[in-house]
Enzyme design. Structure first.
Site, short mmCIF file in Angstrom:
data_model
loop_
_atom_site.label_atom_id
_atom_site.label_comp_id
_atom_site.label_asym_id
_atom_site.label_seq_id
_atom_site.Cartn_x
_atom_site.Cartn_y
_atom_site.Cartn_z
N GLU A 155 16.56 -7.05 7.90
CA GLU A 155 15.55 -6.03 7.60
C GLU A 155 15.01 -5.38 8.88
O GLU A 155 14.69 -6.10 9.82
CB GLU A 155 14.37 -6.64 6.82
N GLY A 287 8.16 -14.41 11.37
CA GLY A 287 7.77 -15.74 10.92
C GLY A 287 8.75 -16.25 9.88
O GLY A 287 9.13 -17.43 9.87
N MET A 289 11.76 -14.51 6.56
CA MET A 289 12.37 -13.32 5.95
C MET A 289 12.84 -13.65 4.54
O MET A 289 13.50 -14.67 4.32
CB MET A 289 13.55 -12.85 6.82
N GLU A 290 12.51 -12.73 3.61
CA GLU A 290 12.67 -13.00 2.18
C GLU A 290 14.06 -12.73 1.63
O GLU A 290 14.18 -12.21 0.51
CB GLU A 290 11.63 -12.19 1.41
N HIS A 323 3.92 -16.31 0.72
CA HIS A 323 4.22 -14.90 1.00
C HIS A 323 5.69 -14.60 0.69
O HIS A 323 6.00 -13.65 -0.04
CB HIS A 323 3.89 -14.61 2.48
N GLU A 324 6.59 -15.42 1.21
CA GLU A 324 8.02 -15.15 1.02
C GLU A 324 8.44 -15.30 -0.44
O GLU A 324 9.24 -14.51 -0.95
CB GLU A 324 8.86 -16.07 1.91
N GLU A 346 4.87 -5.48 1.76
CA GLU A 346 4.16 -6.42 2.63
C GLU A 346 2.70 -6.60 2.23
O GLU A 346 2.16 -7.70 2.31
CB GLU A 346 4.28 -5.98 4.09
ZN LIG Z 1 6.76 -10.06 3.88
#
Ligand SMILES: [Zn+2]
Length: 503
Positions: A155, A287, A289-290, A323-324, A346
């Site tokens: 990304e 930190g 990545m999804e 979050h992910e 985000e």
């Molecule tokens: Zn994110």
């Protein structure tokens, strides 16, 4: 993506990024963007075969891409950056079609046919060789503990540096990935393995065909990995790490199931993929990545020693994972149509991640941190060099600059405000409607406002738009103009960082 935000360097960096972003805000509309691939010829499926050995500096592969030509045309474009293209062949059924190829900027490859291509299905085959990247982006190589590993991180636009593809988020297609690796190595990707065989010292892993994914969410990893199971998920789960680090994966294996369960409950929809891997990567820029069903983490975020970990390390693990995993629905299942709406990805994952963190670990009181993060956003946003949250982007822009405090923290604060305005249940009903309407497809912010407006019975877009399309912090000044109650006139102005900003 989950940023690593340092309170030491965050302000100058974000301020300068915001200044350069401002210059693109009046850029051409997407339809006029000459660096976009266009929609006359689009992919519908891509199968890839990789020959990988992380101990080597280079790899090779072949891609077979099913195309649909929607209107007669002499040429079309795809992305393939850095790599050597050994063979590019177009066919319709079994009939080969003579073409020539031209390479341009931004990894764009133009294929030109001698005669116009009639509408219909075609297949593009590309054989390629490439060096592994060594700077923790695209398809890269890392040596850790004396062993070499290969990882991906794409990304926003680095998939094109790893394999030929239509590297824009609206080209959301199924992928089938096959890797041939040394027998002693293991590989992961976005799906479970369909078949694994070993012949003459080479292990071949054929992964199941994916659900529709944009190129930036494809993930591949290979090397002498260790893995431990994550029990208690609605799908098979693993924590994957470099050889010898398995004992440090148990905290993540324990903390993850309640997070996934809370998300499935909130979305009222099962986790959308067939398995979940959490992968600890020794060299990683963000930190986490999804990547769909193959979430990569900076190693120190995912792997913790239960004997020595601090509360803030545990909070970092939980909030990053929340979050992910939020992205699995918001970003992966429903994907932004173009990077203009990166903020929505985000902002939502940050907002949702905090909500879930508060549910599974209320002892951390993350709502208090939201005050700090909104303050941080306001410092940047009070400068004249700020930008609107939703910023027009060209394919040739440095898209990485979008990952800033405005896309994350300011957007999160605005979504939180909308939730409080509409009420949590109405907001949730709107988001569920949005996910249901666009599952496995693409959507824009306007689609979310439509779904929220439907759930709320009032126009959400006008309110949301005023916060998204205008830069700056609104400041409400209340002036008493008389003694009669209700006579106060509240003019709304824009907040500034200092008088030297000139306003
Ligand atoms: Zn994110």
């Amino acid at each position: 993506m989950h940023l690593v935000v340092s309170s030491i360097d965050v302000f100058p960096r974000f301020a300068s990024l915001a200044a350069s972003a401002l210059m693109t805000s009046t850029a051409l509309a997407a339809a006029q963007d000459p660096a976009r691939l266009g929609t006359v010829v689009t992919p519908s499926f891509e199968a890839m075969h990789f020959d990988l050995d992380a101990d080597q500096k280079a790899y090779s592969g072949s891609a077979s891409i099913e195309l649909e030509v929607h209107a007669a045309t002499n040429s079309f474009r795809f992305h393939a950056r850095d790599m050597k293209l050994e063979r590019v062949a177009l066919r319709r059924g079994h009939a080969a079609i003579p073409t020539t190829m031209r390479r341009g900027d931004l990894g764009i490859v133009t294929v030109e046919a001698k005669a116009p291509l009639a509408p219909g299905p075609y297949t593009l085959e590309v054989d390629f060789t490439n060096d592994f990247n060594t700077r923790a982006s695209s398809f890269y190589r890392v040596v850790a503990g004396g062993h070499a590993y290969a990882f991906t991180d794409f990304e926003p636009d680095d998939a094109r540096g790893a394999f030929p593809c239509w590297d824009e988020p609206s080209f959301k297609i199924p992928w089938q990935i096959t890797v041939a690796i040394p027998e002693a190595h293991r590989a992961y990707s976005n799906t479970l393995a369909e078949k694994e065989t070993v012949t003459n010292g080479r292990r071949t892993v054929i992964f199941h065909r994916t659900r529709p994914l944009p190129s930036y969410l494809v993930a591949i990893g290979a090397g002498p990995f260790d893995a431990i199971p994550i029990a208690g998920l609605s799908v098979p789960g693993r924590a994957v790490m470099v050889h010898g680090s398995a004992p440090l994966g148990h905290v993540a294996a324990q903390e993850t199931p309640p997070i996934l369960e809370a998300l499935e409950r909130w979305f009222d929809r099962k986790y959308p993929y067939d398995k979940l891997d959490l992968i600890a990567v020794p060299e990683f820029t963000a930190g986490a990545m999804e990547n769909a069903a193959a979430i990569t983490f900076r190693e120190t975020r995912l792997l913790l020693d239960p004997k020595t970990m601090s509360p803030s390390q545990r909070l970092g693990l939980i909030s990053t994972t929340a979050h992910e995993l939020s992205h699995m629905w918001f970003g992966d299942l429903v994907t932004l149509a173009w990077w203009d709406d990166l903020w929505l990805n985000e902002s939502f994952a940050s907002w949702m991640g905090d909500k879930i963190t508060n549910q599974v670990a209320p002892e951390f009181h993350v709502a208090n941190d939201q005050v700090t993060s909104a303050d941080r956003a306001m410092v940047t946003d009070a400068r004249l060099t700020t930008r609107a949250i939703r910023a027009r982007q060209l394919a040739s822009d440095n898209l990485s600059q979008l990952f800033d405090v405005l896309s994350y923290q300011k957007g999160q604060a605005v979504l939180g405000m909308l939730e409080r305005w509409l009420g949590p249940e109405t907001f949730r009903a709107g988001v569920r409607g949005y996910i249901a309407a666009h599952a496995f497809g693409n959507a824009t912010a306007a689609d979310l406002w439509t779904a929220l407006s439907k759930a709320a019975g009032r126009d959400v877009g006008a309110v949301a738009g005023s916060f998204l399309e205008q830069p700056g912090v609104p400041i409400v000044t209340v002036e008493v103009v008389g003694e009669t109650p209700g006579a106060a006139a509240p003019p709304i102005g824009r907040g500034c960082a200092s008088r030297s900003d000139g306003c």
